[in-house]
Every structure is written in structure tokens, then in C-alpha cells.
Scaffold this active site. Structure first.
Site, short mmCIF file in Angstrom:
data_model
loop_
_atom_site.label_atom_id
_atom_site.label_comp_id
_atom_site.label_asym_id
_atom_site.label_seq_id
_atom_site.Cartn_x
_atom_site.Cartn_y
_atom_site.Cartn_z
N ASN B 249 53.52 37.19 61.07
CA ASN B 249 52.89 38.50 60.99
C ASN B 249 53.10 39.33 62.25
OD1 ASN B 249 51.36 39.51 58.69
ND2 ASN B 249 50.40 37.48 58.72
N ASN B 274 48.30 31.06 51.63
CA ASN B 274 48.05 32.43 51.15
C ASN B 274 47.92 32.52 49.62
OD1 ASN B 274 50.61 32.42 50.05
ND2 ASN B 274 51.54 33.40 51.81
N CYS B 337 41.57 36.30 58.41
CA CYS B 337 42.85 35.80 57.91
C CYS B 337 43.82 36.95 58.10
CB CYS B 337 42.74 35.33 56.47
SG CYS B 337 41.88 36.47 55.35
N SER B 338 44.45 37.44 57.04
CA SER B 338 45.30 38.61 57.23
C SER B 338 44.46 39.87 57.05
CB SER B 338 46.46 38.59 56.25
OG SER B 338 47.26 37.47 56.49
N ASP B 339 44.02 40.10 55.82
CA ASP B 339 43.22 41.30 55.58
C ASP B 339 41.72 41.00 55.61
OD1 ASP B 339 45.29 43.14 55.37
OD2 ASP B 339 45.75 42.44 53.34
N ASP B 342 40.21 37.43 51.51
CA ASP B 342 40.41 36.28 50.64
C ASP B 342 39.93 34.99 51.31
OD1 ASP B 342 41.63 37.56 48.38
OD2 ASP B 342 43.38 37.91 49.65
N ARG B 343 40.77 34.45 52.19
CA ARG B 343 40.39 33.21 52.86
C ARG B 343 39.13 33.40 53.68
NH1 ARG B 343 46.65 32.26 54.46
NH2 ARG B 343 46.67 34.50 54.23
N LYS B 379 39.13 41.70 46.54
CA LYS B 379 39.73 42.60 45.54
C LYS B 379 39.71 41.97 44.15
CE LYS B 379 43.70 43.50 47.62
NZ LYS B 379 44.94 44.30 47.67
N ARG B 383 42.84 40.59 42.09
CA ARG B 383 42.98 39.13 42.02
C ARG B 383 42.76 38.62 40.60
NH1 ARG B 383 45.12 40.16 45.94
NH2 ARG B 383 44.43 39.84 48.09
#
Lengths: 556, 643
Positions: B249, B274, B337-339, B342-343, B379, B383
Site C-alpha cells: 500500500n 483482505n 486495516c486499509s479503509d 472490514d477487518r 459497506k 459486501r
């Protein structure tokens, strides 16, 4: 040599005991002819651990400075560690355990010395017999009889003295049929279905050999089973190919041309060493906590234990399907007829017969189908999963049966009168016991050793009311129907109660079970004494609102 | 309605997925459901499939008996129809294709679903869960944490809720600055406060650090979080991604916190894969367990190769790490996590569940989902593929969370107020689009859709049938003695969740359910107690001494407890619209025999236990279709077995 001669050091002080999920203890260790005794040093409320030496499967010793550590691995899968001060004492103790835990002579074993004050040696031994089963089963009286042809165990050394055979087949024919079957295990009745009179027979393989020998009497015997026109099924517990191969070594199978009314179905079942190794691998996989999920699944798969459970249940289901659905009699056999044969026939009975799902019924089933039917317990259960000894005749067929019964219980938690605790107790007793029930390999050997005269019967003691209570299933509600278990791999599970029984996980489960018990007890108290007859009808009034709700939902 | 060309097809065959069984019936297509009604009048089973539940429809090649239509649902139901005429099949197929791809939110079922409630009831339903009250329960605002109005207009971060809690020392410029340095503006905010140690669980997205960028405001922000907790000199920063992903990333100008730039942080990668890996994993899992005549070896190998349980364990490990850091070390933790939707949601929610017994109750679990999933912008629309399908966005992230909770409940049977049916039911409705809660991707979007005015809340619905979801062995005293759950993560504790992934595959399940049975007993205990009390008062009214109570003689009559209507015994009673009615003839047969000796209802529960479904054998030839006693009388067709 006296047993006590094996003991060089009988007592050691200041021993440290480590058990999984328990605090470490210090105390005195004591070796006797049959037991290992550890007792806490604290005076008041002293705690003791008593282990039958026979229960010890393997020991490992390690020297740490001047003291030694012994790791004891039991046949009931418990692992203990003892730290013993003094190298010499440690080695002495280890040597004594090694010698005394692997006694070969039956009469030196503990059941012959076990004399608790609440049991007496007089009176009848065991719960059931062939004659009794015959007497109870009215459906048999017409066409079947009890034969005493084996009363001196000369026709078949591994059979009991009495067996049930078709009435029209005389003892001479039986003797001839026995000569045609491996180990003399000619086809005998194992179960008669209460609903349609169809039977499950069991035997060993026929000795057809390479040149396709026949035995007229054996054919007549089987013909008499199905009584003329109908069809019977032979469930051969080997693959067709394996069955073919055994002809080279004198074994064989019932050919279509000679047994025209019997349809043969082959189902492959592993046996002997393969199953024992499977248990060893499974226990090894369960006892390594460092595995990743992938590694665990791969080891679980690699052990093949669940595959054996799967095949045993599927074949038992097949037998039940033939008997109950299709209305045909069945003959089950593999090669020797002492392991998988008994596994499948007894499982089929559990599925079919409500009588075998009570505590008494289940123990009678085990007694008839395993002990009297000549499962060689002494050979099969000489070692369990930890032993480093070279495998001889070991095979956990009985443990496999208990696992399968557990799977059935999981799918029908209301249908069995006994609980998992009984299965666990039996799994322990079969490897090391105070009782004589699982000693020896056959009825004949038990007679010779005087088991009935000089040991106590496990099954009888389990049925004593105060003891039986521990093994009851609180949710038991008898059903008359066959209980067909689902056999999809997704429907089967690892028997955690057995294979993870010494982990902390077991404790949470135990607490939950107790909670279930207390709910049931509360319910019984509230619903009053007449509840035993009408389990739920006593409070149907209370159900009406729910039913109304249901109706409303249905209308919606 | 204009999409439906053929509303009704007769003589349709429904094939069982795991056996050779099939039943014939009529297929109806409505604006919201696909309905199959078995024609056999005595055992008429009905299957209702909501269009939103359908993940894919497939027309298989024509066979002699007709045109097969394979429908796979998001609740893991798989149905296989054979429609006699190709044209009918095509009509149904093309109608479904259109119906299961709604083009606008207005087409979703939630906007037409009407449970006959008035506006006030609807409003009350939406007011059941109040997040401000939840933060108050945790002890926030307090001397170190405050509510900020910086996102009141969704100006700083449009995927966050309006109300956010930050350290009192974090001023507006710091917040805004930090948000500019974080992916999608998702700056660090409080999600759980562990009052006992004043330790906070915060969440955010990855920093836009690239290879060397820094942001003083963001560094201040983390410092503020750290300072808000006097118990610990450091905070943990958990990057829930595998290190490799985080490194990759950086090339895109994102990345992770550099420990040199932030004072007093302990940085940690956790290694949860992911969304794409998770999607692939579930797909593999479903392929394996959907195989007919699966062998034990293939099952276990397939389970391993799918990696599914490995991923579940990774999430659990992360949550345990979080809970330990907070409860044992008393340190605050920042999760991203990234956004960060989720995780991060998985780990924060599961971690809080481990720390706080409240989240293990029915109401508390709803609050938890509302907080960490709905309000913080998981989301759901993307999802769960509610609208505008982008297959790359679909992923079973929320399903994994539910499964983690199930795995915990398996280890701690007494710790949860709810049973697995609660989890399964939530899962059902995340995809059903029948209630407004999970629609859309963020709070802002939900407000734009005016969901509270136009749809109903799932939580009110679930609470109204709460008794179906209770765990009979739940023990509040267990919660007291185990406020923090410490699950074992040994591999053998991770099991395949059959009731979730095979919910509709009847032949897979136990025929009797302890859960159902004990629930019934418990319920009747309660009722009996009530009756006793009522009788006592009555007696007192008549001036009779109450001491020797005579057992009440039961009226004869219907003696059976309510039948479970789901495929799985022990599953809660569901309304007809949602679940296949699966009542076989023998059930009625039993009931009709009221004068039969009290058979204690045992037969009821062995329903459907039969040979054909289990497929023990493949005998040659066909058996005569004899009538069999009890349950088996109903077997459809003839058992076919081959040698």
C-alpha cells in the site's frame, strides 16, 4: 515370580505431580503390585490419585540433575508428570511400572484381587445369555432354536457355548459349516427385528479358497435363514477386490452361483493395525497444542479416524436399510468376524432396536455382541495410543464402536437412555479395569481362568441404582422408531469428550451439561410425579399460548 | 410486476441436493418471492425464496425430463428445479435475472414490506437501539473523552456517523488534520471504552504515509489517545493486515505508522487477509461441502484447502490480542486495516464482545452490531451485494464475524444469552433487505434514504420473538465470574458451522435437538410456576390453606409441544414467508393419533430420519416401495441402490 519382586522402591517422598489444567502438587508416591498411588502431603483432606498400572500405556524418563522426571501416558489418554528426587529411585519406579503394567498372565491381573466390601462374589455373573435372549424374543420360537453344539468350545473356540440357529439345521450341519468358516465362526443369529422378524446374522468368511470349494451344509444353513423364496443380503466388510485376494490364502466369499438367494454387497472397512495406527495418529494430533488450523485439519484427515467412523456408521445404516426398509435378512461378515463384523451388527441393532438404547439394553448388547461373541479384548486392548511397543494384535474396534454410538447420541440426544459419561467410562474400563468383564479373548478363556468365579462383573455394578444415575441421559424420551443417523462428513464430528477430555474445554462443557440437568430436574419437580408416564402432556395447558402463536404465524 | 412473464408453472420437480430424492409441485413467481408448493396435498411443503436472497440463477443444459434451473442463495440455500417446458424455464430464468438485480433502492423489499404496524410502533422500533446511551453505559463522555461535533454535517468523514468520541485534548484542527492524513478521512475515534482501566479501543483507516510522509496532527492525535489513558505509557497500533499488504500500500501513497514518528506506540501487524481472499475462501468452502457423496477425506482436505477456518482463527487471534492488551495491560489500542471498515470492524466488535458481557446478551449484541458495523460504515450494500453488483466488492466479512461469535459460543456454552439461531437469523436479514437496518453503505446514505421513515427495524422484530433465540443454558453468573472471555485458540476448537452453511440441507442435521428440548422444558417450567402462583392466589381467595398443593390433573388432548418449523430441529419458529415449511406427513400422523399411549413425542423428533436421505448404500435393483412403519412411510419414490 511374585509381583512384589518387581518393586525395588515402593515409596518415594517429596514427589512433584503435574497434571494438565491442575495446580502442581507435592506428595508421596507409592508403587504396589497393581497401582500407582500419589497422595498429597497435607494432612487434612488429603488428596489421592490412584492409577491402575494396567492403565499406563507408556512411560518416559528423563534425568534432570540428581532427580528424574517420569512422564506417564495412560490408556485413557491422561498424561502425568512426576518429578522424583533421586535418580535411583526414579529408575526403580520406572522399571517397576514398566514391568507391572505389561503383565501377560490374566490371573495376575487386578480384577482377580479386587474385593470391595459392597460386592460379593456369589450369585449370577453378567446380565444376559444366549438362552435368555432367545426366551425374551418370542418371534424366534417358531423357526429358530438354541444349539449347544459348541458347549465344549470345540466347534468354534471363540463362540459362546450356546448359539441361535435355524430350527431345521441340525448340529451336524453346524459342525460342517463351522469347518468351512474361518475360526469355525459359522453363521449365527445376532438380532431378530421386532417389527418384521427379519434377522441379522454374523459369521466369519467362508473358506472357499482358490479352487472355489463349496460346503453344502453352509449353503443349507443360509438357505434356512431366509426360509425359501425371499432374498437375503450378505454385507461383506471388504472390498470386492480384497475378498477376491483372500481366496489365495484360503479365504473367500459366498459366490452367487452357490448362494443364489443371497445378494452380496461389498463395503471396504479398514481393520487391525491400520485402525490402531489411526488412533495413534489422532491422539498425537490432539495432544499437540501448537498446530495451526491447516496442520490440524491435515493431521485429522491423515489419521483417518473419522473415515473409519464414517464407514462404520454408513454400513450399519445399510444393514438397517435392508432389514427395516426392505424387509430382508442380512448376514454380516468380514474376514475373521470378530471386529468390524461385531461393530456393524451392534451398531445396526442400536439404530433399529429401542430395547438396546436403554442402559441395561445397551450393556446387554455389548455383552452378547462383543464379550460373548468373542471379540478378543485382551489382544485388541493390550496397548492404546501412546505405547511405543511394536503392534501385535491391537485394534481399537471397541473404541470405534463407542465413538459411533456417541455420534448417534449427538444426532438423537433424546433417544438413548444413557449419556456420554457411560461411553467414557466404558472406554476407560476396556483398557484397564477393576472388573473381570473385559478380560480374556473369549468365553472359553474366561471359563478356564475362572473369571466368573473370582472377579466382579462391571455391567452388574454399573446397574446399581446409585451408580447408574451418573450415566443417565436427563433428556431421554424413548422412541420406537429406527434412528437413522446422518452420515455426511459434515454431520459427523470429532468426539471431543473422549479425545479432548483432559483439556479445559471439557470443563465448560461439563458445566453446561449440569445446567441442562438442573433444568430437567426443576421441570420434573414442578411437573410432579406422574410426569414419568406423560412427559409433556402434564403441562399441555401451558403450551396452548405457544400453539396459538404458531397458528397465527401460520396464517401470516 | 412487469418483469414477470410466467407467474406460475406446474409440474415442476425439486431435486434434493444430496440424494436422489425429488418432489413435484408448482412454482409461483411473485414480485418479492419465488415460491414452490409441493403438490402432494398431505405433506405440502412450501419453499419461499426472497428474490434478494438469490445470488445466482443458472440454466443448465436440457435433459429428457425438462430444463434444470439451479438457484443459489446468499443464505446458502441451493435449490435445483426441473421445469418441464424449456420456454417456461426461460421465462422464469429471465424474470429472475431482472428481479434479483434491483436497479434502485426503492425496489428493495424493505420499502414494500409492511408488518402492519403504525408509525408510532415503527418509530419505537427504531428507537430501541440508542448509541449515545451505549457510550454513556461505557462511561463516555468523561474527563478524558468527549463528544465532538466536527462530523455533524458529514463534512470531515462521510462514512462515519455524526456523533464521534475523541480525547478531550484533540482539538478540531488536530482532528481535521488527522483526517486528511487518513484514507477516506477515517481518523482515529473511540469505539469502546474499558472503564475499569480507562483504556480505549479506537479505530481508523490506514495513514497516507507512503514511503516517508508524516502528519503532525495525526501524530498529535495518537498522542492524545495515549495521554487519555494514565494506566499505560504506550498505545498499541494494530494493523490488521498482513505486513506484505501494508507494504504494498505504501507504493500507492498509503501505508502504516512509522514507529519513529509516533512517540510511545507499539506497532503490530496481525495478518488478516483482505476481502478478495475471504470471498475466494468461502467459495471454495461452499464448493467442497456442496459436493454429493463427499468422502471424509475430501471433506477434511477441502476444509483445509479452503483456508476458511484459518481465516476465522486469524480474526479470533486478533480480537484476543486486543482484549488482552486492554484488560491485562490496561493499554489503549488503535485498530485499523486499509479503509477501516472490514477487518477493523471484525476485530473491534469481537474484541469488545470478549471484554464486555453486555455484548453477549441479545440486546447488547444488537447494540454492538449497530455500533461497530452499521454506524461506522461497514459497506453492507456492497459486501452483501444489495444493489449495483460489483462482484469485486462482495465479501463475507460480516458472516465471518457471526461465525467467530458462534465459535466462541461453542467454547463457552453458558456465556451467551442467545443461541446460534439468533446469529443465523441476523445473517438471513442482512441479505433479505426486508428491514432497513443494513441497507446502504453508511449512516449518511441511510439518512438520505429516509430509512427510519420508510422501513422497519430488524431489532424490534427480533426482540418480539426473543424467546426463539434464547440460549437455555445461559448463565448470568457465568458472566459475572468470567467478565472477560479467554478463549483457547487451539486449532481443534475451530469447527465447521454446519447449521449456517447447511441450514437448508435437511438431511445433514441431527433429528433431535437438545436446544429445542431444553428451551421447551424451561418455558414450561416458567409457565408451571405461573400456574402454581395463580392457583395459590385463587385458593387464598377462597380462604384455603395453600400448603399441600395437589398436582393439577392435566387435561387430555394435544400433548405435543410446538413443532419446529425450520429444517433444523431447534431452529426458531419462523414466519411462513421466510422459511420452508417442512412438515411431513408423519408429523400429522402422530398428532392425529391422540388416543395412542403417551408416546412422549419422541416420534415427532425423529422425523425425516430415513435411509434414502442419508444415502448409506447403493444396493442393486430397486426395492419394492413397501410401506414402512413410522417415519419411513413417507419416503418419496423408491430407494435406488446400485452394487
Amino acid at each position: 515370580m511374585e509381583l512384589s519382586e518387581h518393586i525395588k522402591t515402593a515409596n518415594v517422598e517429596d514427589v512433584t505431580l503435574r497434571r494438565p489444567f491442575h495446580p502442581t502438587l507435592r506428595g508421596t508416591l507409592c508403587v504396589t503390585s497393581h497401582h500407582l498411588l500419589f497422595s498429597d502431603r497435607k494432612d487434612e483432606a488429603s488428596w489421592q490419585l490412584l492409577i491402575l498400572l494396567k492403565n499406563i500405556d507408556a512411560i518416559e524418563k528423563r534425568a534432570v540433575g540428581s532427580s528424574g522426571t517420569i512422564t506417564i501416558k495412560c490408556k485413557d489418554l491422561l498424561v502425568l508428570q512426576l518429578e522424583i528426587p533421586g535418580m535411583e529411585e526414579c529408575l526403580n519406579i520406572a522399571r517397576s511400572i514398566e514391568a507391572l503394567s505389561s503383565l501377560e498372565s490374566v490371573t495376575e491381573m487386578y480384577p482377580f484381587f479386587y474385593r470391595p466390601s459392597h460386592l460379593t462374589l456369589h450369585g449370577p455373573w453378567g446380565l444376559s445369555s444366549t438362552e435368555q435372549y432367545y426366551k425374551q424374543t418370542e418371534r424366534l420360537w417358531d423357526r429358530w432354536r438354541v444349539s449347544k453344539v459348541n458347549s465344549d468350545y470345540s466347534v468354534c473356540p471363540s463362540y459362546p457355548s450356546a448359539v441361535i440357529v435355524p430350527r431345521e439345521v441340525d448340529d451336524d450341519k453346524l459342525i460342517r459349516s463351522a469347518r468351512f468358516r474361518q475360526g469355525g465362526r459359522f453363521p449365527v443369529l445376532s438380532y431378530c427385528h421386532h417389527r418384521n422378524g427379519m434377522v441379522i446374522m454374523r459369521s466369519s468368511q467362508p473358506l472357499t479358497g482358490a479352487n472355489k470349494k463349496r460346503c453344502k451344509e453352509d449353503e443349507l444353513l443360509l438357505q434356512a435363514v431366509i426360509d425359501g423364496s425371499e432374498l437375503g443380503y450378505i454385507i461383506d466388510l471388504r472390498s470386492a477386490q480384497q475378498a477376491q485376494q483372500t481366496r489365495m490364502t484360503g479365504g473367500g466369499f459366498e459366490s452367487k452361483s452357490c448362494y443364489s438367494h443371497w445378494k452380496r454387497i461389498h463395503r471396504h472397512h479398514e481393520r487391525g493395525k491400520v485402525v490402531q495406527e489411526s488412533l495413534i495418529k489422532l491422539v498425537e494430533a490432539c495432544s499437540d497444542p501448537s498446530h495451526s488450523v491447516d496442520r490440524w485439519l491435515s493431521k485429522l484427515e491423515n489419521s483417518k479416524w473419522l473415515s473409519h467412523v464414517h464407514s462404520a456408521l454408513s454400513t450399519a445404516g445399510l444393514v438397517v436399510e435392508c432389514v427395516e426398509r426392505d424387509g430382508h435378512s442380512v448376514l454380516v461378515h468380514g474376514s475373521e468376524g470378530t471386529d468390524n463384523t461385531l461393530l456393524v451388527s451392534s451398531l445396526a441393532q442400536l439404530i433399529l432396536d429401542p430395547a438396546s438404547r436403554t442402559v441395561t439394553g445397551f450393556l446387554c448388547l455389548l455383552e452378547r455382541e462383543w464379550i460373548q461373541a468373542g471379540h478378543p479384548f485382551q489382544q485388541r486392548c493390550a496397548h492404546s495410543a501412546y505405547s511405543h511397543a511394536r503392534l501385535k494384535q491391537e485394534c481399537p474396534s471397541f473404541l470405534l464402536l463407542l465413538d459411533c454410538v456417541w455420534q448417534v447420541w449427538r444426532q438423537f440426544p433424546l433417544a438413548l437412555e444413557f449419556s456420554e459419561a457411560l461411553l467414557l467410562r466404558l472406554a476407560q474400563e476396556v483398557y484397564a479395569s477393576n472388573y473381570g468383564t473385559f478380560l480374556c479373548n473369549s468365553e472359553q478363556e474366561r471359563c478356564a481362568a475362572g473369571v466368573k468365579e473370582t472377579t466382579h462383573c462391571l455391567f452388574q455394578s454399573l446397574l446399581k441404582p446409585d451408580i447408574e444415575e451418573q450415566y443417565l441421559n436427563p433428556l431421554y424420551e424413548p422412541t420406537d422408531l429406527a434412528i437413522w443417523p446422518a452420515v455426511h462428513p459434515q454431520s459427523l464430528q470429532l468426539w471431543t469428550g473422549m479425545f479432548l477430555r483432559w483439556t479445559e474445554y471439557a470443563q465448560n462443557m461439563e458445566e453446561a451439561r449440569e445446567e441442562v440437568w438442573s433444568i430437567v430436574k426443576e421441570h420434573r419437580e414442578q411437573a410432579g410425579p406422574d410426569r414419568t408416564n406423560n412427559t409433556l402432556s402434564t403441562h399441555c395447558e401451558s403450551l396452548t399460548p405457544i400453539e396459538n402463536l404458531m397458528d397465527e404465524l401460520t396464517i401470516l | 410486476m412487469e418483469h414477470i412473464r410466467t407467474p406460475k408453472v406446474e409440474q415442476v420437480k425439486l431435486l434434493d441436493r444430496f440424494s436422489n430424492k425429488s418432489v413435484t409441485g408448482t412454482l409461483h413467481l411473485t414480485a418479492t418471492h419465488l415460491i414452490f408448493v409441493e403438490s402432494n396435498s398431505t405433506s405440502a411443503q412450501e419453499i419461499w425464496i426472497l428474490h434478494h436472497h438469490i445470488a445466482s440463477v443458472e440454466k443448465l443444459s436440457l435433459t429428457t425430463s425438462g430444463c434444470p434451473l439451479l438457484i443459489q442463495c446468499r443464505n446458502f440455500r441451493v435449490v435445483h428445479f426441473v421445469i418441464p417446458r424449456e420456454r417456461d424455464c426461460h421465462d422464469i430464468y429471465s424474470s429472475l435475472l431482472r428481479l434479483l438485480r434491483p436497479v434502485s433502492y426503492d425496489e428493495l423489499y424493505a420499502f414494500s414490506y409492511n408488518p402492519k404496524q403504525n408509525d408510532q410502533q415503527r418509530e419505537e422500533g427504531w428507537q430501541l437501539i440508542d448509541l449515545a446511551a451505549e457510550f454513556e453505559r461505557m462511561g463516555v463522555p468523561c474527563d478524558q473523552w468527549q463528544l465532538t461535533d466536527v462530523n455533524r454535517e458529514y463534512k470531515v468523514c462521510e462514512t462515519y456517523p455524526r456523533d464521534l468520541y475523541v480525547p478531550i485534548t484533540a482539538s478540531k484542527p488536530i482532528i481535521v488534520g488527522s483526517s486528511k492524513f487518513r484514507s477516506k478521512g477515517r481518523f482515529p475515534v473511540l469505539t469502546y471504552f474499558y472503564q475499569e482501566k480507562k483504556a480505549a479501543v479506537c479505530r481508523c483507516s490506514q495513514p497516507l504515509s507512503g514511503f516517508s510522509a508524516r502528519c503532525l496532527e495525526d501524530e498529535h492525535m495518537l498522542q492524545a489517545i495515549s495521554k487519555a489513558n494514565h494506566n499505560s505509557r504506550y498505545i498499541y497500533v494494530m494493523d490488521t493486515r498482513p505486513k506484505l499488504n501494508a507494504l504494498a500500500n505504501r507504493a500507492a501513497g498509503k501505508g502504516y505508522e512509522n514507529e519513529d514518528n509516533y512517540s510511545n506506540i507499539r506497532f503490530q501487524f496481525v495478518g488478516i487477509e483482505n476481502i478478495h481472499v475471504m470471498r475466494g475462501s468461502l467459495q471454495k468452502l461452499l464448493e467442497v461441502v456442496g459436493t454429493r457423496s463427499l468422502s471424509m477425506t475430501d471433506y477434511l482436505v477441502g476444509l483445509e484447502n479452503s483456508g476458511w477456518l484459518r481465516h476465522i482463527k486469524a480474526i479470533m487471534d486478533a480480537a484476543i490480542f486486543l482484549a488482552k492488551a486492554v484488560t491485562v495491560e490496561g493499554a489503549s489500542v488503535l485498530v485499523h486495516c486499509s479503509d477501516g471498515w472490514d477487518r477493523t470492524a471484525q476485530v473491534c466488535a469481537l474484541g469488545s464482545l470478549l471484554m464486555d458481557p453486555y455484548y453477549r446478551t441479545i440486546k447488547g449484541f444488537m447494540v454492538l452490531i449497530e455500533k461497530d458495523w452499521i454506524s461506522f460504515g461497514h459497506k453492507f450494500a456492497d459486501r452483501c451485494d444489495q444493489l449495483n453488483p460489483d462482484p469485486k466488492e462482495v465479501s463475507p466479512i460480516f458472516t465471518q464475524f457471526l461465525e467467530c461469535v458462534w465459535q466462541l459460543a461453542e467454547q463457552f456454552p453458558q456465556a451467551f444469552e442467545f443461541s446460534e439461531w439468533f446469529l443465523i437469523q441476523i445473517h438471513e436479514h442482512v441479505h433479505s433487505c426486508q428491514f432497513g437496518n443494513f441497507l446502504g453503505n453508511s449512516q449518511r446514505q441511510r439518512e438520505d434514504l429516509q430509512l427510519k421513515e420508510r422501513t422497519y427495524s430488524l431489532w424490534a422484530h427480533l426482540l418480539s420473538e426473543k424467546q426463539n433465540y434464547l440460549n437455555p443454558v445461559y448463565s448470568p453468573s457465568f458472566a459475572e465470574s468470567h467478565p472477560v472471555l479467554e478463549p483457547s485458540t487451539q486449532a481443534y476448537h475451530f469447527k465447521f458451522w454446519r447449521n449456517m452453511y447447511h441450514q437448508y440441507d435437511r438431511s445433514m442435521h441431527p433429528r433431535q435437538s437438545i436446544l429445542k428440548h431444553v428451551l421447551t422444558l424451561k418455558e414450561s417450567n416458567r409457565e408451571l410456576e405461573g400456574t402454581v402462583q395463580a392457583l395459590k392466589t385463587k385458593l387464598q381467595k377462597f380462604g384455603v390453606s395453600t400448603s399441600p398443593l395437589k398436582p393439577k390433573t392435566p387435561p387430555r388432548g394435544r400433548s405435543l409441544p410446538p413443532r419446529p418449523q425450520s429444517l433444523i430441529l431447534g431452529a426458531p419458529l419462523l414466519s411462513r414467508k421466510e422459511v420452508q415449511q417442512d412438515e411431513d406427513e408423519e408429523v400429522f400422523g402422530e398428532e392425529a393419533r391422540e388416543d395412542a399411549p403417551a408416546s412422549t413425542g419422541g416420534e415427532r423428533t425423529v422425523e425425516g430420519s430415513s435411509a434414502t436421505e442419508n444415502g448409506y448404500g447403493e444396493l442393486t435393483g430397486s426395492f419394492g416401495s413397501k410401506n414402512e412403519p413410522g417415519v419411513v412411510t413417507l419416503e418419496f419414490g423408491v430407494a435406488r441402490m446400485t452394487c
